[in-house]
Design a protein around this motif. Structure first.
Motif, PDB file in Angstrom:
ATOM      1  N   UNK A 148       0.920  -0.933   0.221  1.00  0.00           N
ATOM      2  CA  UNK A 148       0.586  -0.232  -0.255  1.00  0.00           C
ATOM      3  C   UNK A 148       0.949   0.956  -0.326  1.00  0.00           C
ATOM      4  N   UNK A 149       0.608   2.070  -0.925  1.00  0.00           N
ATOM      5  CA  UNK A 149       1.662   3.080  -1.454  1.00  0.00           C
ATOM      6  C   UNK A 149       0.620   4.570  -1.775  1.00  0.00           C
ATOM      7  N   UNK A 150      -0.022   4.227  -1.487  1.00  0.00           N
ATOM      8  CA  UNK A 150      -0.797   5.541  -2.193  1.00  0.00           C
ATOM      9  C   UNK A 150      -1.969   5.181  -0.787  1.00  0.00           C
ATOM     10  N   UNK A 151      -2.782   6.639  -1.066  1.00  0.00           N
ATOM     11  CA  UNK A 151      -4.464   6.208  -0.303  1.00  0.00           C
ATOM     12  C   UNK A 151      -5.148   5.964  -1.466  1.00  0.00           C
ATOM     13  N   UNK A 152      -6.914   5.735  -1.253  1.00  0.00           N
ATOM     14  CA  UNK A 152      -7.718   6.211  -2.179  1.00  0.00           C
ATOM     15  C   UNK A 152      -8.302   7.016  -1.656  1.00  0.00           C
ATOM     16  N   UNK A 153      -8.671   8.421  -2.339  1.00  0.00           N
ATOM     17  CA  UNK A 153      -9.030   9.293  -1.705  1.00  0.00           C
ATOM     18  C   UNK A 153     -10.145   9.910  -2.371  1.00  0.00           C
ATOM     19  N   UNK A 154     -10.853  10.990  -2.057  1.00  0.00           N
ATOM     20  CA  UNK A 154     -12.352  11.539  -2.510  1.00  0.00           C
ATOM     21  C   UNK A 154     -11.989  12.817  -2.939  1.00  0.00           C
ATOM     22  N   UNK A 155     -12.845  13.762  -3.125  1.00  0.00           N
ATOM     23  CA  UNK A 155     -12.342  15.459  -3.709  1.00  0.00           C
ATOM     24  C   UNK A 155     -13.887  16.234  -3.767  1.00  0.00           C
ATOM     25  N   UNK A 156     -13.865  17.136  -2.755  1.00  0.00           N
ATOM     26  CA  UNK A 156     -14.376  18.308  -3.104  1.00  0.00           C
ATOM     27  C   UNK A 156     -14.525  19.127  -3.358  1.00  0.00           C
ATOM     28  N   UNK A 157     -14.584  19.705  -4.681  1.00  0.00           N
ATOM     29  CA  UNK A 157     -14.705  20.182  -5.273  1.00  0.00           C
ATOM     30  C   UNK A 157     -15.017  21.772  -5.306  1.00  0.00           C
ATOM     31  N   UNK A 158     -14.648  23.039  -5.042  1.00  0.00           N
ATOM     32  CA  UNK A 158     -15.852  24.137  -4.130  1.00  0.00           C
ATOM     33  C   UNK A 158     -15.304  24.732  -4.900  1.00  0.00           C
ATOM     34  N   UNK A 159     -16.511  25.900  -5.670  1.00  0.00           N
ATOM     35  CA  UNK A 159     -16.690  27.410  -6.342  1.00  0.00           C
ATOM     36  C   UNK A 159     -18.055  27.564  -6.123  1.00  0.00           C
ATOM     37  N   UNK A 160     -18.837  28.171  -7.173  1.00  0.00           N
ATOM     38  CA  UNK A 160     -20.014  28.796  -7.005  1.00  0.00           C
ATOM     39  C   UNK A 160     -20.706  26.817  -6.027  1.00  0.00           C
ATOM     40  N   UNK A 161     -20.335  26.094  -6.329  1.00  0.00           N
ATOM     41  CA  UNK A 161     -20.864  24.906  -5.652  1.00  0.00           C
ATOM     42  C   UNK A 161     -19.746  23.859  -5.099  1.00  0.00           C
ATOM     43  N   UNK A 162     -20.388  23.121  -4.312  1.00  0.00           N
ATOM     44  CA  UNK A 162     -19.523  22.587  -3.642  1.00  0.00           C
ATOM     45  C   UNK A 162     -19.861  20.887  -4.572  1.00  0.00           C
ATOM     46  N   UNK A 163     -19.345  20.426  -4.453  1.00  0.00           N
ATOM     47  CA  UNK A 163     -19.233  19.357  -5.757  1.00  0.00           C
ATOM     48  C   UNK A 163     -18.734  17.894  -4.940  1.00  0.00           C
TER      49      UNK A 163
END
Length: 282
Positions: A131-146
């Motif tokens: 295990x050399x790297x984690x699995x990730x999610x992302x929150x894109x914050x602009x006019x909306x938060x996606x």
């Protein structure tokens, strides 16, 4: 301008917000090892145009080096911390600006802030190995938060770690007849929706790739997850507008700042969850 979401298939989406194009887990291949694209045409050339690409984890259907190679010179690419050591093939992509990130990091791209969050998924490059790297999610914050969940299982602290969001791009299936640990099927994705409570959601990561020669093996796992998610979401999170897109379909989902208010006559807010643009279905 409201956010616009386009689903190209599998986990590949374009999020347009605040004049910036964000591409998630770029995968443009007709075939990947034992998988063949069975749903929708491969994305057009325009799909590779983005200011930043987000890579959720190291599995080849999410970090696909030939697809990343199609991105324009200077494109920013966020990858999990440790990716450079685990995927030597990235070294030949010198035209891209690779940035390794970990949960809690925030990256500014134009008028957006991309916040990195954790995921619950085995994100190793190979089926076995360190295990050399984690699995990730992302929150894109602009006019909306996606929220782009990448690949993840349901976990207790999901809502707390992700925080309030307007739009959730949730995986609801996979590329084979069985889902292992660390995945959301339609039912678990509906549970995640009940925890997150966004204004809108788009199901992804289903109905695109399937193992060669296995068309007759549990085919409902290929075709049904999107519709099943719509049905279960209506039961468990009825206030969320779910947009089930066709491949290449787009939607401008409702977010908090763009809800249609009641009229002065006291009418109920307009129900826009049934609105569909070309290429969409419910």
């Amino acid at each position: 301008m409201p956010v616009e979401i386009t689903w190209w298939g599998h986990a590949t989406c374009t999020v347009e917000d605040s004049g910036t194009r964000v591409l998630t887990d770029p995968l443009f291949a007709r075939r990947l090892a034992h998988l063949r694209r069975r749903g929708g045409a491969p994305p057009p050339a325009e799909a590779a145009v983005a200011e930043v690409a987000l890579v959720s984890h190291l599995h080849a259907d999410h970090l696909h080096v030939p697809s990343l190679a199609r991105l324009a010179p200077g494109t920013r690419v966020l990858v999990p911390k440790g990716t450079g050591r685990a995927v030597p093939g990235l070294r030949r992509l010198g035209h891209l600006r690779l940035t390794e990130v970990a949960p809690g990091d925030e990256t500014r791209v134009g008028d957006l802030v991309v916040r990195t969050v954790s995921a619950r998924h085995d994100g190793r490059r190979l089926p076995v190995g360190p295990h050399r790297a984690p699995a990730l999610g992302y929150v894109i914050e602009g006019e909306a938060r996606t929220y782009f969940a990448g690949d993840t299982g349901l976990f207790e602290s999901m809502a707390k770690e992700v925080g309030p969001v307007d739009v959730a791009l949730l995986p609801v299936g996979g590329w084979g007849p069985y889902l292992g640990e660390g995945h959301l099927d339609a039912g678990r994705a509906a549970e995640a929706l009940a925890l997150l409570r966004p204004a809108s959601a788009v199901p992804v990561h289903y109905g695109t790739y399937w193992p060669i020669g296995m068309d007759a093996v549990r085919p409902h796992e290929f075709h049904a997850p999107g519709e099943e998610f719509v049905r279960l979401a209506a039961e468990r999170a009825p206030e969320v507008a779910v947009h089930r897109l066709e491949h290449g379909g787009s939607v401008r989902p409702e977010i908090a700042g763009y809800r249609t208010p009641p009229s002065a006559a006291g009418e109920a807010p307009a129900d826009r969850s049934g609105d569909r643009r070309e290429g969409e279905t419910r």
